[in-house]
Design a protein around this motif. Structure first.
Motif, mmCIF file in Angstrom:
data_model
loop_
_atom_site.group_PDB
_atom_site.id
_atom_site.type_symbol
_atom_site.label_atom_id
_atom_site.label_comp_id
_atom_site.label_asym_id
_atom_site.label_seq_id
_atom_site.Cartn_x
_atom_site.Cartn_y
_atom_site.Cartn_z
ATOM 1 N N SER A 4 -4.950 2.752 4.384
ATOM 2 C CA SER A 4 -4.377 2.226 2.967
ATOM 3 C C SER A 4 -3.176 3.017 2.558
ATOM 4 O O SER A 4 -2.291 2.310 2.320
ATOM 5 C CB SER A 4 -5.435 2.710 1.882
ATOM 6 N N ASP A 15 -7.188 -7.472 -4.527
ATOM 7 C CA ASP A 15 -6.683 -6.115 -3.849
ATOM 8 C C ASP A 15 -6.292 -5.184 -4.658
ATOM 9 O O ASP A 15 -5.285 -4.662 -4.527
ATOM 10 C CB ASP A 15 -5.553 -6.781 -2.994
ATOM 11 N N GLN A 40 -5.400 -1.373 -3.523
ATOM 12 C CA GLN A 40 -4.290 -1.285 -2.754
ATOM 13 C C GLN A 40 -3.103 -1.191 -3.754
ATOM 14 O O GLN A 40 -1.937 -0.544 -3.192
ATOM 15 C CB GLN A 40 -4.292 -2.145 -1.395
ATOM 16 N N SER A 73 -0.123 1.510 -3.317
ATOM 17 C CA SER A 73 1.388 1.256 -3.439
ATOM 18 C C SER A 73 2.026 1.810 -4.552
ATOM 19 O O SER A 73 3.215 2.155 -4.187
ATOM 20 C CB SER A 73 1.304 -0.277 -3.085
#
Length: 226
Positions: A125, A145, A148, A152
């Motif tokens: 990840s 998602d 994630q 990010s």
């Protein structure tokens, strides 16, 4: 072990770490036989190496706060549920932190998993988040998602530090540690009334995964009582 201690000088094997955690509970007048436990560690199956700790605790566990990367995605609702499970005359432990692989040949950010011939990313990840940072793309909210996307975003906010880092995956792991600790502290502080008079011990550090046939390591960073 040499490769690990070159980066994480205070890292100890999980068997040694288990003893340290039990000693910490005793220092805080807590008995694992009267406590439940939870983790905010990445959901990667390589981190199941910590599950042996559960044999010391009152009830089946752990309660999983962490999603990918270890961020406590269960939030306040998850913590309230966890607090409501604490034994009447007992307490609780939450073990937290990101993980990073260091393979037998010293490759950082990768390990050899059981059943695979080649080494693969760990933490995947955080590695995916680094790719987003390097590409300069802006994460788009995606319910399929969601976790994630948040990882990010966390790394993009630290773009300058990552750009200057000697090893971005090590720096990303440090960023994740700080973020997991901050979020857990915020959640617990805001939900402290759900604990009543029961003690909670928060123990954080960096989990270092090794190739599957070797014992993993943990560098304990913080022990906080609530």
């Amino acid at each position: 072990m040499e490769y690990i201690n070159n980066i994480y000088s205070d890292a100890k094997s999980l068997s040694q770490t288990e003893k340290t955690i039990l000693d910490e509970l005793k220092k805080h007048d807590m008995s694992p036989a009267n406590c439940i436990w939870g983790t905010s560690i990445c959901s990667d199956e390589v981190n199941n190496s910590f599950l042996s700790l559960g044999t010391h605790f009152k009830a089946p566990g752990p309660f999983f706060f962490g999603g990918i990367s270890g961020l406590p995605f269960t939030g306040k609702t998850g913590f309230a549920a966890f607090a409501s499970h604490i034994p009447d005359d007992g307490g609780a432990l939450i073990l937290f932190g990101p993980h990073i692989g260091i393979s037998a040949d010293g490759t950082v950010g990768k390990v050899k998993r059981e059943g695979q011939a080649d080494i693969t990313g760990c933490c995947g990840s955080l590695a995916a988040g680094l790719q987003t940072v390097e590409s300069g793309s802006v994460p788009v909210e995606d319910h399929s998602d969601y976790q994630q996307t948040q990882v990010s975003k966390m790394l993009i906010e630290k773009h300058a530090e990552l750009k200057e880092a000697d090893d971005p995956i090590i720096e990303a792991t440090e960023i994740a540690y700080t973020q997991i600790k901050r979020e857990l502290n915020d959640i617990i502080t805001n939900m402290k009334e759900t604990l009543g008079d029961k003690k909670l011990l928060l123990a954080g550090g960096i989990l270092i995964n090794t190739d599957w046939q070797q014992e993993d390591y943990f560098e304990l960073r913080d022990v906080i009582e609530f």
